[in-house]
Design a protein around this motif. Structure first.
Motif, PDB file in Angstrom:
ATOM      1  N   LYS A 221       0.817  -1.182  -0.069  1.00 43.68           N
ATOM      2  CA  LYS A 221      -0.053   0.039  -0.096  1.00 43.68           C
ATOM      3  C   LYS A 221       0.886   1.292   0.023  1.00 43.68           C
ATOM      4  N   TRP A 222       1.712   1.105  -0.914  1.00 46.65           N
ATOM      5  CA  TRP A 222       2.829   2.344  -0.970  1.00 46.65           C
ATOM      6  C   TRP A 222       2.132   3.342  -2.157  1.00 46.65           C
ATOM      7  N   LYS A 223       2.688   4.570  -1.921  1.00 49.69           N
ATOM      8  CA  LYS A 223       2.425   5.403  -3.318  1.00 49.69           C
ATOM      9  C   LYS A 223       3.278   4.948  -4.398  1.00 49.69           C
ATOM     10  N   LYS A 224       3.157   5.474  -5.536  1.00 55.06           N
ATOM     11  CA  LYS A 224       3.837   5.244  -6.809  1.00 55.06           C
ATOM     12  C   LYS A 224       5.217   5.783  -6.609  1.00 55.06           C
ATOM     13  N   ASP A 225       5.510   6.643  -5.847  1.00 58.47           N
ATOM     14  CA  ASP A 225       6.748   7.247  -5.586  1.00 58.47           C
ATOM     15  C   ASP A 225       7.445   6.819  -4.637  1.00 58.47           C
TER      16      ASP A 225
END
Length: 413
Positions: A221-225
């Motif tokens: 559940k990390w962001k794309k960056d």
């Protein structure tokens, strides 16, 4: 004119030189120098080649320097993400000598088939990942396509493929624990094997699976960056410690860095022992070659005793006569070095091209064949060192010339 060199040349070119009593002993001495140099060249080439290959393989899976968030995690799994919004990414221009930097993330999981299961470490990579080293490792299939939409293509090692009975084109289920709550139903991914690699490094091959980094970002559940860490590659491995300190100093205080020497200290300590072994081999070979040359020079001196007496009677100083025989010995050493270099370098090049000599137990050395590499500077220094040291050893037997009396020497004839 250099009188001593002139006399030495006349002795070398003389017909009686090749048919004298000392001729067989001279040939043995030259052979000893040649064989000694061959052994030294092979020892240096195999040591340097093995060190380079092990370094390259460790760097392929880890980079030379890793940049990650400060945390207490001691495992290989990425837990705390790092933003890609860093001044050093995608190009690390603040530190010289850096060739490439790439973002990766790792996550522990299990592959489950109908017959068995295996624990793995999924390594997520993106379009910035450098696959160039894998061209040598690939044994079947191709590399995964990461430049399009998210897909399920992965590459696994031959070890995992054999254990799980998988081949190119097969699909399998894998399970990964959810971050922060292991009690929940694990994440499930259905991957397809598009390639199989074999680096020969069982420690890595037995666990690494390469997939699209977006899979790990979604599961965590990390962001794309957000990524797990950055892997930095440097141009000169000998500057690893220096570049590691420069990278650490250049990054912000919330980030930490670590070199592969720090991470795999025992492995690199073992590699460091190679240099000690080579030093012993070179020392022994120089001593053996030197002893043979001392024997040959003593025979030459005894054979030329009348000539020595005549030169002394004509007023030639002892050191001048000693130089004649030292020139002669240097020539013999040079001949031995010529043949030693010719045969040794041909053997090294043959092994480099054809890889005909294999390790009996590839697991102990992380590769199937014996790698070779030669450094021009080291090669030149070795030849100069052997020539100088062996010639210097000739000073000892040449001292016998000072004890020869002209009257007895001339009568000896």
């Amino acid at each position: 004119m250099n009188l001593e060199l002139f006399i030495a040349k006349r002795l070398i070119r003389g017909k009686e030189y090749k048919s004298s009593i000392s001729a067989p002993i001279i040939k043995i001495a030259i052979t000893a120098v040649a064989l000694g140099l061959i052994m030294m060249l092979v020892a240096l080439a195999t040591t340097l080649g093995l060190k380079q290959k092990i370094r390259e393989k460790v760097a392929v899976f880890n980079g030379h320097i890793q940049i990650f968030n400060y945390d207490t995690n001691v495992s290989n799994e990425s837990l705390v993400p790092v933003s890609t919004d860093q001044f050093f990414y995608p190009e690390f221009n603040e530190v010289s000598g850096i060739t490439h930097i790439q973002a990766v993330a790792t996550k522990s999981g299990i592959i489950r088939t109908e017959e068995t299961f295996e624990a793995i470490l999924a390594k997520g990579v993106g379009t910035d990942y450098d696959w160039s080293a894998f061209s040598e490792f690939m044994v079947a299939g191709r590399l995964p396509k990461l430049d399009a939409n998210l897909n399920d293509e992965v590459i696994i090692s031959r070890i995992l493929a054999n254990k799980l009975e998988l081949k190119v084109g097969d699909k399998f289920f894998s399970f990964f624990l959810k971050e922060g709550d292991p009690s929940k139903t694990p994440n499930q991914r259905n991957f397809e094997v598009v390639g199989i690699y074999d680096s020969g490094f069982e420690e890595f091959d037995a666990q690494y699976l390469f997939c699209d980094i977006r899979h790990i970002q979604r599961m965590n559940k990390w962001k794309k960056d957000e990524v797990g860490s950055f892997e930095v590659f440097i141009e000169d491995f000998d500057q690893l410690h220096q570049k590691g300190n420069e990278v650490y100093g250049a990054t912000v205080s919330t980030l930490d860095s670590r070199t592969i020497k720090d991470r795999y200290a025992k492995l690199f300590e073992w590699i460091g022992l190679f240099d000690f072994n080579v030093a012993i081999i070179i020392g022994i070979m120089i001593i053996v070659a030197g002893i043979n040359m001392i024997t040959a020079l003593l025979v030459l001196i005894l054979e030329r005793t009348p000539m020595i007496g005549i030169l002394k009677a004509m007023g030639s100083p002892d050191w001048s006569i000693r130089k004649v025989f030292l020139y002669n010995a240097a020539y013999l050493i040079g001949v031995g070095l010529f043949w030693g270099n010719l045969i040794g370098l041909l053997a090294i090049l043959g092994q480099h091209w054809f890889r005909w000599v294999k390790f009996p137990n590839a697991k102990d050395y992380y590769m199937t064949y014996i790698p070779v590499a030669i450094d021009p500077t080291t090669w030149v220094l070795l030849n100069v060192g052997v020539l100088v040291l062996c010639t210097a050893m000739m000073l000892i037997p040449s001292f016998i010339i000072t004890k020869i009396k002209p009257v007895k020497a001339i009568k000896f004839e």
